[in-house]
Design a protein around this motif. Structure first.
Motif, PDB file in Angstrom:
ATOM      1  N   THR A 161       0.839  -1.196   0.000  1.00  0.00           N
ATOM      2  CA  THR A 161       0.000   0.000   0.000  1.00  0.00           C
ATOM      3  C   THR A 161       0.878   1.251   0.000  1.00  0.00           C
ATOM      4  O   THR A 161       2.084   1.180   0.259  1.00  0.00           O
ATOM      5  CB  THR A 161      -0.931   0.035   1.228  1.00  0.00           C
ATOM      6  OG1 THR A 161      -0.125   0.218   2.411  1.00  0.00           O
ATOM      7  CG2 THR A 161      -1.708  -1.279   1.357  1.00  0.00           C
ATOM      8  N   LYS A 162       0.245   2.399  -0.254  1.00  0.00           N
ATOM      9  CA  LYS A 162       0.986   3.659  -0.272  1.00  0.00           C
ATOM     10  C   LYS A 162       1.589   3.949   1.095  1.00  0.00           C
ATOM     11  O   LYS A 162       2.749   4.376   1.201  1.00  0.00           O
ATOM     12  CB  LYS A 162       0.053   4.791  -0.695  1.00  0.00           C
ATOM     13  CG  LYS A 162       0.756   6.126  -0.860  1.00  0.00           C
ATOM     14  CD  LYS A 162      -0.195   7.195  -1.369  1.00  0.00           C
ATOM     15  CE  LYS A 162       0.524   8.529  -1.558  1.00  0.00           C
ATOM     16  NZ  LYS A 162      -0.404   9.572  -2.071  1.00  0.00           N
ATOM     17  N   LEU A 163       0.809   3.712   2.162  1.00  0.00           N
ATOM     18  CA  LEU A 163       1.310   3.947   3.517  1.00  0.00           C
ATOM     19  C   LEU A 163       2.498   3.044   3.823  1.00  0.00           C
ATOM     20  O   LEU A 163       3.482   3.485   4.428  1.00  0.00           O
ATOM     21  CB  LEU A 163       0.199   3.709   4.535  1.00  0.00           C
ATOM     22  CG  LEU A 163       0.592   3.878   6.014  1.00  0.00           C
ATOM     23  CD1 LEU A 163       1.110   5.286   6.273  1.00  0.00           C
ATOM     24  CD2 LEU A 163      -0.589   3.551   6.923  1.00  0.00           C
ATOM     25  N   GLU A 164       2.419   1.766   3.426  1.00  0.00           N
ATOM     26  CA  GLU A 164       3.529   0.838   3.668  1.00  0.00           C
ATOM     27  C   GLU A 164       4.788   1.282   2.937  1.00  0.00           C
ATOM     28  O   GLU A 164       5.896   1.186   3.472  1.00  0.00           O
ATOM     29  CB  GLU A 164       3.123  -0.572   3.244  1.00  0.00           C
ATOM     30  CG  GLU A 164       2.084  -1.203   4.153  1.00  0.00           C
ATOM     31  CD  GLU A 164       1.589  -2.541   3.649  1.00  0.00           C
ATOM     32  OE1 GLU A 164       0.861  -3.210   4.400  1.00  0.00           O
ATOM     33  OE2 GLU A 164       1.919  -2.918   2.511  1.00  0.00           O
ATOM     34  N   LYS A 165       4.615   1.783   1.711  1.00  0.00           N
ATOM     35  CA  LYS A 165       5.773   2.256   0.951  1.00  0.00           C
ATOM     36  C   LYS A 165       6.414   3.473   1.606  1.00  0.00           C
ATOM     37  O   LYS A 165       7.645   3.563   1.721  1.00  0.00           O
ATOM     38  CB  LYS A 165       5.354   2.580  -0.483  1.00  0.00           C
ATOM     39  CG  LYS A 165       5.014   1.361  -1.323  1.00  0.00           C
ATOM     40  CD  LYS A 165       4.531   1.766  -2.710  1.00  0.00           C
ATOM     41  CE  LYS A 165       4.162   0.533  -3.525  1.00  0.00           C
ATOM     42  NZ  LYS A 165       3.620   0.894  -4.862  1.00  0.00           N
ATOM     43  N   ILE A 209      -0.478  -0.107  10.211  1.00  0.00           N
ATOM     44  CA  ILE A 209      -0.182  -0.897   9.009  1.00  0.00           C
ATOM     45  C   ILE A 209      -0.472  -2.380   9.237  1.00  0.00           C
ATOM     46  O   ILE A 209      -1.130  -3.041   8.417  1.00  0.00           O
ATOM     47  CB  ILE A 209       1.291  -0.697   8.594  1.00  0.00           C
ATOM     48  CG1 ILE A 209       1.480   0.689   7.973  1.00  0.00           C
ATOM     49  CG2 ILE A 209       1.748  -1.795   7.625  1.00  0.00           C
ATOM     50  CD1 ILE A 209       2.929   1.079   7.762  1.00  0.00           C
ATOM     51  N   PHE A 210      -0.008  -2.902  10.350  1.00  0.00           N
ATOM     52  CA  PHE A 210      -0.204  -4.333  10.596  1.00  0.00           C
ATOM     53  C   PHE A 210      -1.634  -4.637  11.046  1.00  0.00           C
ATOM     54  O   PHE A 210      -2.123  -5.758  10.850  1.00  0.00           O
ATOM     55  CB  PHE A 210       0.821  -4.849  11.598  1.00  0.00           C
ATOM     56  CG  PHE A 210       2.180  -5.041  10.991  1.00  0.00           C
ATOM     57  CD1 PHE A 210       2.472  -6.194  10.262  1.00  0.00           C
ATOM     58  CD2 PHE A 210       3.171  -4.071  11.099  1.00  0.00           C
ATOM     59  CE1 PHE A 210       3.712  -6.382   9.674  1.00  0.00           C
ATOM     60  CE2 PHE A 210       4.409  -4.242  10.519  1.00  0.00           C
ATOM     61  CZ  PHE A 210       4.685  -5.404   9.796  1.00  0.00           C
ATOM     62  N   TYR A 211      -2.316  -3.642  11.622  1.00  0.00           N
ATOM     63  CA  TYR A 211      -3.741  -3.824  11.918  1.00  0.00           C
ATOM     64  C   TYR A 211      -4.529  -3.986  10.619  1.00  0.00           C
ATOM     65  O   TYR A 211      -5.396  -4.870  10.517  1.00  0.00           O
ATOM     66  CB  TYR A 211      -4.264  -2.627  12.707  1.00  0.00           C
ATOM     67  CG  TYR A 211      -5.769  -2.642  12.893  1.00  0.00           C
ATOM     68  CD1 TYR A 211      -6.370  -3.482  13.826  1.00  0.00           C
ATOM     69  CD2 TYR A 211      -6.574  -1.817  12.117  1.00  0.00           C
ATOM     70  CE1 TYR A 211      -7.747  -3.507  13.982  1.00  0.00           C
ATOM     71  CE2 TYR A 211      -7.959  -1.831  12.269  1.00  0.00           C
ATOM     72  CZ  TYR A 211      -8.536  -2.675  13.201  1.00  0.00           C
ATOM     73  OH  TYR A 211      -9.906  -2.700  13.349  1.00  0.00           O
ATOM     74  N   LEU A 212      -4.229  -3.157   9.623  1.00  0.00           N
ATOM     75  CA  LEU A 212      -4.904  -3.273   8.330  1.00  0.00           C
ATOM     76  C   LEU A 212      -4.607  -4.614   7.676  1.00  0.00           C
ATOM     77  O   LEU A 212      -5.486  -5.228   7.054  1.00  0.00           O
ATOM     78  CB  LEU A 212      -4.471  -2.131   7.406  1.00  0.00           C
ATOM     79  CG  LEU A 212      -4.909  -0.727   7.816  1.00  0.00           C
ATOM     80  CD1 LEU A 212      -4.386   0.303   6.814  1.00  0.00           C
ATOM     81  CD2 LEU A 212      -6.437  -0.638   7.905  1.00  0.00           C
TER      82      LEU A 212
END
Length: 217
Positions: A161-165, A209-212
């Protein structure tokens, strides 16, 4: 333990990590004389004695939350490493555990050394300049050990995802140079609790991030 279970535990642990540090930082704003960074500087033994005695109660409270932060952070790193481990990267993942253990040990040592120095001065015992210098050196090694952890794990964090990147590339390309510059000039940079803000933001981001990822199961 399944991958999804790992994601759930990482989300919870990272949240508790960030919250422990947030409480610690709020306490530092309430008691600026007890900011732990003040006890990681090279100062004279008389100055360190004065700093310890004037901040005993708040310092003990802040150190308690710092120790909670350490436990949660240690477990977060271990679970992240475990969640990203596979046959192709397991050697590097195992190698990343070394700075994790070093970071955990040095930070615990640092906190307990501060309390030991406090106990000494309260008993009328002197603290030596060598002790103070060693405290500062170990603090710098600890922070740079943390940089190694973030950098190594950054290579293996998910980037779907964009947030992960954004999170991953921040660890890989921004955190290290900024942190190195900050601690190279440690004696010139202030001891504001805002120095801890990037870690709080980072752990809350990791939690989300890991919750998603867990919710996608």
């Amino acid at each position: 333990m399944t991958v999804m279970q790992n994601y759930k535990y990482i989300s919870y642990l990272a949240f508790f990590t960030a919250t422990s540090m947030l409480v610690m930082v709020l306490l530092m704003f309430l008691y600026p004389n007890a900011v732990t960074l003040r006890f990681e500087q090279v100062v004279s033994s008389s100055e360190m004695t004065s700093r310890l005695l004037e901040s005993e109660g708040p310092l003990r409270l802040i150190t308690t939350f710092d120790n909670l932060f350490l436990v949660f952070a240690f477990l977060t790193f271990v679970f992240i490493a475990n969640s990203q481990k596979n046959d192709s990267n397991k050697i590097v993942i195992y190698a990343s555990l070394v700075p994790i253990f070093v970071f955990f040990y040095l930070d615990l040592y640092e906190n307990h050394h501060i309390i030991a120095m406090l106990a000494a001065v309260k008993s009328g015992l002197p603290i030596t300049q060598e002790e103070i210098n060693l405290q500062s050196v170990l603090s710098l090694i600890k922070f740079h050990g943390g940089n190694v952890i973030y950098l190594m794990l950054g290579f293996f964090l998910p980037k779907d995802t964009k947030l992960e990147k954004i999170f991953r590339y921040t660890l890989l390309f921004i955190l290290l140079p900024v942190s190195i510059i900050r601690y190279t000039y440690q004696d010139l940079v202030g001891t504001s609790p805002l120095n801890f803000a990037p870690m709080i933001i980072g752990f809350y981001a990791a939690s989300y991030i890991f919750y998603l990822r867990f919710k996608k199961r």
